[in-house]
Design a protein around this motif. Structure first.
Motif, PDB file in Angstrom:
ATOM      1  N   GLY A 353      23.576 -13.245 -27.489  1.00 45.75           N
ATOM      2  CA  GLY A 353      22.620 -12.830 -26.469  1.00 45.75           C
ATOM      3  C   GLY A 353      21.184 -12.906 -26.912  1.00 45.75           C
ATOM      4  O   GLY A 353      20.401 -11.978 -26.705  1.00 45.75           O
ATOM      5  N   GLN A 354      20.800 -14.017 -27.542  1.00 47.29           N
ATOM      6  CA  GLN A 354      19.394 -14.276 -27.880  1.00 47.29           C
ATOM      7  C   GLN A 354      18.792 -15.039 -26.693  1.00 47.29           C
ATOM      8  O   GLN A 354      19.349 -16.044 -26.249  1.00 47.29           O
ATOM      9  N   TYR A 355      17.656 -14.572 -26.195  1.00 40.76           N
ATOM     10  CA  TYR A 355      17.060 -15.195 -25.010  1.00 40.76           C
ATOM     11  C   TYR A 355      15.542 -15.327 -25.143  1.00 40.76           C
ATOM     12  O   TYR A 355      14.857 -14.392 -25.568  1.00 40.76           O
ATOM     13  N   LEU A 356      15.051 -16.477 -24.750  1.00 39.04           N
ATOM     14  CA  LEU A 356      13.639 -16.682 -24.434  1.00 39.04           C
ATOM     15  C   LEU A 356      13.613 -17.245 -23.022  1.00 39.04           C
ATOM     16  O   LEU A 356      14.150 -18.331 -22.781  1.00 39.04           O
ATOM     17  N   VAL A 357      13.032 -16.504 -22.092  1.00 38.22           N
ATOM     18  CA  VAL A 357      13.026 -16.898 -20.680  1.00 38.22           C
ATOM     19  C   VAL A 357      11.587 -17.047 -20.207  1.00 38.22           C
ATOM     20  O   VAL A 357      10.741 -16.193 -20.500  1.00 38.22           O
ATOM     21  N   ILE A 358      11.309 -18.123 -19.482  1.00 35.53           N
ATOM     22  CA  ILE A 358       9.991 -18.286 -18.868  1.00 35.53           C
ATOM     23  C   ILE A 358      10.175 -18.492 -17.366  1.00 35.53           C
ATOM     24  O   ILE A 358      11.091 -19.185 -16.934  1.00 35.53           O
ATOM     25  N   VAL A 359       9.305 -17.843 -16.598  1.00 36.35           N
ATOM     26  CA  VAL A 359       9.303 -17.986 -15.140  1.00 36.35           C
ATOM     27  C   VAL A 359       7.916 -18.495 -14.754  1.00 36.35           C
ATOM     28  O   VAL A 359       6.964 -17.721 -14.631  1.00 36.35           O
ATOM     29  N   PRO A 360       7.769 -19.800 -14.591  1.00 39.58           N
ATOM     30  CA  PRO A 360       6.439 -20.387 -14.375  1.00 39.58           C
ATOM     31  C   PRO A 360       5.692 -19.838 -13.169  1.00 39.58           C
ATOM     32  O   PRO A 360       4.486 -19.594 -13.251  1.00 39.58           O
ATOM     33  N   THR A 361       6.360 -19.631 -12.043  1.00 35.28           N
ATOM     34  CA  THR A 361       5.657 -19.206 -10.833  1.00 35.28           C
ATOM     35  C   THR A 361       5.020 -17.832 -10.977  1.00 35.28           C
ATOM     36  O   THR A 361       4.047 -17.525 -10.290  1.00 35.28           O
ATOM     37  N   GLN A 362       5.564 -17.010 -11.874  1.00 34.43           N
ATOM     38  CA  GLN A 362       5.034 -15.660 -12.059  1.00 34.43           C
ATOM     39  C   GLN A 362       4.388 -15.478 -13.433  1.00 34.43           C
ATOM     40  O   GLN A 362       3.987 -14.372 -13.778  1.00 34.43           O
ATOM     41  N   ASP A 363       4.297 -16.566 -14.210  1.00 34.86           N
ATOM     42  CA  ASP A 363       3.637 -16.521 -15.523  1.00 34.86           C
ATOM     43  C   ASP A 363       4.295 -15.501 -16.448  1.00 34.86           C
ATOM     44  O   ASP A 363       3.627 -14.794 -17.196  1.00 34.86           O
ATOM     45  N   ILE A 364       5.630 -15.425 -16.383  1.00 29.31           N
ATOM     46  CA  ILE A 364       6.381 -14.432 -17.153  1.00 29.31           C
ATOM     47  C   ILE A 364       7.037 -15.080 -18.372  1.00 29.31           C
ATOM     48  O   ILE A 364       7.584 -16.169 -18.300  1.00 29.31           O
ATOM     49  N   VAL A 365       6.947 -14.374 -19.501  1.00 23.69           N
ATOM     50  CA  VAL A 365       7.702 -14.717 -20.704  1.00 23.69           C
ATOM     51  C   VAL A 365       8.524 -13.487 -21.068  1.00 23.69           C
ATOM     52  O   VAL A 365       7.988 -12.375 -21.142  1.00 23.69           O
ATOM     53  N   ALA A 366       9.821 -13.673 -21.291  1.00 25.42           N
ATOM     54  CA  ALA A 366      10.695 -12.558 -21.619  1.00 25.42           C
ATOM     55  C   ALA A 366      11.581 -12.932 -22.809  1.00 25.42           C
ATOM     56  O   ALA A 366      12.116 -14.038 -22.868  1.00 25.42           O
ATOM     57  N   VAL A 367      11.721 -11.990 -23.750  1.00 28.87           N
ATOM     58  CA  VAL A 367      12.518 -12.218 -24.950  1.00 28.87           C
ATOM     59  C   VAL A 367      13.479 -11.052 -25.143  1.00 28.87           C
ATOM     60  O   VAL A 367      13.088  -9.889 -25.008  1.00 28.87           O
ATOM     61  N   ARG A 368      14.716 -11.361 -25.455  1.00 27.30           N
ATOM     62  CA  ARG A 368      15.688 -10.352 -25.868  1.00 27.30           C
ATOM     63  C   ARG A 368      16.367 -10.866 -27.126  1.00 27.30           C
ATOM     64  O   ARG A 368      16.821 -12.015 -27.174  1.00 27.30           O
ATOM     65  N   GLN A 369      16.470 -10.008 -28.174  1.00 23.24           N
ATOM     66  CA  GLN A 369      17.095 -10.408 -29.428  1.00 23.24           C
ATOM     67  C   GLN A 369      18.041  -9.313 -29.928  1.00 23.24           C
ATOM     68  O   GLN A 369      17.843  -8.129 -29.649  1.00 23.24           O
ATOM     69  N   ILE A 370      19.034  -9.726 -30.699  1.00 24.04           N
ATOM     70  CA  ILE A 370      19.963  -8.785 -31.317  1.00 24.04           C
ATOM     71  C   ILE A 370      20.433  -9.359 -32.641  1.00 24.04           C
ATOM     72  O   ILE A 370      20.722 -10.551 -32.753  1.00 24.04           O
ATOM     73  N   HIS A 371      20.469  -8.510 -33.678  1.00 25.48           N
ATOM     74  CA  HIS A 371      20.952  -8.954 -34.979  1.00 25.48           C
ATOM     75  C   HIS A 371      22.472  -9.121 -34.962  1.00 25.48           C
ATOM     76  O   HIS A 371      23.179  -8.426 -34.230  1.00 25.48           O
ATOM     77  N   ARG A 372      22.948 -10.015 -35.796  1.00 24.26           N
ATOM     78  CA  ARG A 372      24.390 -10.189 -35.954  1.00 24.26           C
ATOM     79  C   ARG A 372      24.934  -9.064 -36.833  1.00 24.26           C
ATOM     80  O   ARG A 372      24.403  -8.795 -37.907  1.00 24.26           O
ATOM     81  N   ARG A 373      25.977  -8.392 -36.355  1.00 21.91           N
ATOM     82  CA  ARG A 373      26.586  -7.304 -37.124  1.00 21.91           C
ATOM     83  C   ARG A 373      28.062  -7.188 -36.749  1.00 21.91           C
ATOM     84  O   ARG A 373      28.483  -7.629 -35.676  1.00 21.91           O
TER      85      ARG A 373
END
Length: 400
Positions: A353-373
């Protein structure tokens, strides 16, 4: 549940013009925050333009997190650098221009674009742990691979082919991809802390291996939103190439060039011949029954479908599904008919569940990260609905 250290949580302090209904934006951010906490996320960052809407971390200072397969999306940027630097004429050049050993047989038809959009046709075991993790020379392993299908004929997610891209970058750039990217992309973006795993031959991995912090990964997303121009005004990537990264590929509407294309909505329904297909593939009865139990249902997201399957297969469902479905080369679209709405976001995604998301129309950058364990609960901790939740946030934010 681990407590999360919150560095910034600007849920109610909206810049002017951010929202037609601030309460709706607040609700959307609160949902993301709650799900990020419930899924044991280690880093979360939501930005709109220069504003931070939400930031959470389990560490008091930014720390690199392994991007897993989101590394592939950074590898794609390195190909754009080769074009910008005049070291590569076109992504439609044959791979044999770089590795002459492929200048014969069907492999002579494989282009760099095919490595980028998963249509190379190279034989590949879907589970990277089976034949790739620990391999001494991933580039040579890819070069030696047989063909499972004709080049360019079909989409099939391929870790092995992606590893070959780092070899191409190394040969054409005259330096390893990690050095090339650090100098030409990371430095202009102000990214100074990253690590990139290498195989025993000394080549940085293409399928995974890069670790970056959420803040630094967000800078990569901002680079794409700014069409390849760094904050200081320096052009890093050509605008035409940035557009190519997220344009629909020839064989799948879900992908561009190692970047995923996320639709406003999706629907999945089990195909009429799914049971017969699973029987023909000799899939174990428990897994086949779990899939067939979806008959007559419509799932509105991949996450919802995954939840359905996990409930029927129990706690060890990931191992069962991986062995019986993914491990046999069966794709979700082999079993389920997919409908999709218009593309509204683009993302780099990775295991756990590593994510880098961009939404151009709304100028949004979103990141979610989780370490492996070892305590990771799949799929519960994967936050499979992250992209959907970001799109729901975008819906209630006014266009800039």
């Amino acid at each position: 549940m681990r407590a999360m250290w919150v560095s910034a949580c600007l849920v109610f302090a909206f810049p002017a013009g951010l929202a037609a209904n601030p309460l709706q934006v607040s609700d959307a951010l609160t949902t993301i925050e709650a799900k990020a906490t419930a899924t044991h996320s280690d880093a979360l960052l939501i930005q709109r333009g220069n504003e931070t809407l939400l930031e959470m971390s389990t560490s008091p200072s930014p720390e690199p997190v392994a991007l897993m397969s989101a590394t592939k999306s950074i590898v794609a940027l390195a190909i754009g650098l080769l074009l910008e630097d005049g070291k590569l004429d076109s992504i439609d050049q044959p791979v044999s221009d770089v590795f002459p050993e492929w200048a014969q047989g069907r492999k002579r038809d494989i282009t760099i674009r095919m490595l980028l959009d998963h249509t190379s046709g190279l034989q590949n075991v879907p589970n990277a742990g089976v034949e790739l993790e620990g391999a001494p020379d991933l580039v040579q392993l890819a070069l030696a691979a047989e063909l499972a299908s004709d080049p360019g004929s079909s989409f099939a997610y391929n870790n092995k082919a992606t590893n070959l891209l780092t070899g191409i970058v190394g040969r054409l750039a005259g330096e390893p991809i990690d050095t090339y990217v650090a100098t030409r992309i990371f430095a202009p973006l102000g990214i100074t802390q990253s690590t990139w795993m290498r195989d025993e031959a000394g080549t940085p991995m293409g399928m995974a291996g890069l670790a970056m912090s959420a803040r630094d990964l967000a800078k990569v997303g901002r680079l794409l939103l700014d069409k390849g121009v760094a904050p200081g005004g320096e052009r890093i990537l050509g605008e035409a190439f940035v557009d190519m990264l997220t344009a629909e590929s020839a064989r799948s509407a879900d992908v561009g060039l190692l970047w995923w294309r996320n639709a406003a909505w999706e629907r999945y329904t089990l195909k009429d011949d799914a049971d017969a297909f699973l029987v023909d593939k000799d899939v174990a009865a428990d897994v086949r029954e779990a899939v067939v139990a979806a008959t007559g249902r419509t799932f509105t997201s991949k996450g919802e479908l995954i939840d359905f399957l996990s409930q029927r297969l129990g706690p060890a469902w990931g191992d069962r599904y991986g062995a019986e479905i993914t491990g046999r080369g069966i794709r979700l679209t082999d079993l389920f008919a997919q409908e999709r709405g218009p593309t509204q976001a683009y993302s780099a995604n990775g295991y756990l569940g590593q994510y880098l998301v961009i939404v151009p129309t709304q100028d949004i950058v979103a990141v979610r990260q989780i370490h492996r364990r070892e305590t990771h609960a799949f799929p519960d901790d994967d936050y499979a609905d992250f992209v959907i939740d970001v799109l729901r946030l975008a819906e209630v934010i006014e266009a800039p």
